[in-house]
Motif scaffolding. Structure first.
Motif, mmCIF file in Angstrom:
data_model
loop_
_atom_site.group_PDB
_atom_site.id
_atom_site.type_symbol
_atom_site.label_atom_id
_atom_site.label_comp_id
_atom_site.label_asym_id
_atom_site.label_seq_id
_atom_site.Cartn_x
_atom_site.Cartn_y
_atom_site.Cartn_z
ATOM 1 N N GLN A 90 0.831 -1.202 0.000
ATOM 2 C CA GLN A 90 0.000 0.000 0.000
ATOM 3 C C GLN A 90 0.867 1.254 0.000
ATOM 4 N N ALA A 91 2.006 1.218 0.673
ATOM 5 C CA ALA A 91 2.930 2.353 0.664
ATOM 6 C C ALA A 91 3.494 2.598 -0.740
ATOM 7 N N GLU A 92 3.536 1.547 -1.558
ATOM 8 C CA GLU A 92 3.992 1.674 -2.950
ATOM 9 C C GLU A 92 2.853 2.090 -3.880
ATOM 10 N N GLY A 93 1.637 2.238 -3.338
ATOM 11 C CA GLY A 93 0.510 2.710 -4.128
ATOM 12 C C GLY A 93 -0.393 1.629 -4.687
ATOM 13 N N TYR A 94 -0.240 0.393 -4.225
ATOM 14 C CA TYR A 94 -1.073 -0.698 -4.705
ATOM 15 C C TYR A 94 -2.297 -0.874 -3.822
ATOM 16 N N ASN A 95 -3.409 -1.254 -4.445
ATOM 17 C CA ASN A 95 -4.590 -1.692 -3.711
ATOM 18 C C ASN A 95 -4.379 -3.167 -3.430
ATOM 19 N N THR A 96 -4.616 -3.589 -2.213
ATOM 20 C CA THR A 96 -4.361 -4.973 -1.850
ATOM 21 C C THR A 96 -5.655 -5.680 -1.447
ATOM 22 N N GLN A 97 -5.667 -6.971 -1.663
ATOM 23 C CA GLN A 97 -6.752 -7.832 -1.205
ATOM 24 C C GLN A 97 -6.103 -9.017 -0.517
ATOM 25 N N VAL A 98 -6.480 -9.266 0.728
ATOM 26 C CA VAL A 98 -5.990 -10.428 1.455
ATOM 27 C C VAL A 98 -7.087 -11.484 1.408
ATOM 28 N N LEU A 99 -6.737 -12.651 0.851
ATOM 29 C CA LEU A 99 -7.720 -13.710 0.635
ATOM 30 C C LEU A 99 -7.185 -15.046 1.142
ATOM 31 N N PRO A 100 -8.066 -15.904 1.656
ATOM 32 C CA PRO A 100 -7.624 -17.247 2.035
ATOM 33 C C PRO A 100 -7.139 -18.015 0.805
ATOM 34 N N GLN A 101 -6.143 -18.835 1.006
ATOM 35 C CA GLN A 101 -5.606 -19.675 -0.064
ATOM 36 C C GLN A 101 -6.736 -20.449 -0.740
ATOM 37 N N GLY A 102 -6.755 -20.445 -2.066
ATOM 38 C CA GLY A 102 -7.770 -21.167 -2.817
ATOM 39 C C GLY A 102 -9.056 -20.400 -3.066
ATOM 40 N N SER A 103 -9.128 -19.152 -2.632
ATOM 41 C CA SER A 103 -10.342 -18.359 -2.842
ATOM 42 C C SER A 103 -10.570 -18.086 -4.323
ATOM 43 N N PRO A 104 -11.830 -18.089 -4.741
ATOM 44 C CA PRO A 104 -12.124 -17.704 -6.115
ATOM 45 C C PRO A 104 -11.904 -16.195 -6.284
ATOM 46 N N THR A 105 -11.514 -15.795 -7.480
ATOM 47 C CA THR A 105 -11.290 -14.376 -7.765
ATOM 48 C C THR A 105 -11.918 -14.019 -9.098
#
Length: 66
Positions: free
Chosen positions: A25-40
């Motif tokens: 986020q400090a580098e300007g990225y939007n992040t999403q934290v997801l459980p392993q194997g989650s659909p996207t």
């Protein structure tokens, strides 16, 4: 940003997701934290980085933007 500018962060595998999220986020990225194997969704966004985590909130695969 072209495809040549796509980034990956293999050094973050095994790290705490909260710390990695703050750095990205400090580098300007939007992040999403997801459980392993989650659909996207299959949309492609160079400003987004998904962090897939295990039950201990550790990053389990190389984060990439896109």
């Amino acid at each position: 940003m072209s495809d040549d500018e796509r980034k990956s962060w293999p050094e973050y595998v095994g790290k705490d997701a909260n710390e990695v999220e703050q750095k990205l986020q400090a580098e300007g990225y939007n992040t999403q934290v997801l459980p392993q194997g989650s659909p996207t969704t299959r949309d492609y966004r160079l400003d987004r980085v998904r962090l897939f985590v295990d039950g201990n909130n550790k990053v389990v695969q190389t984060p990439i933007n896109g």
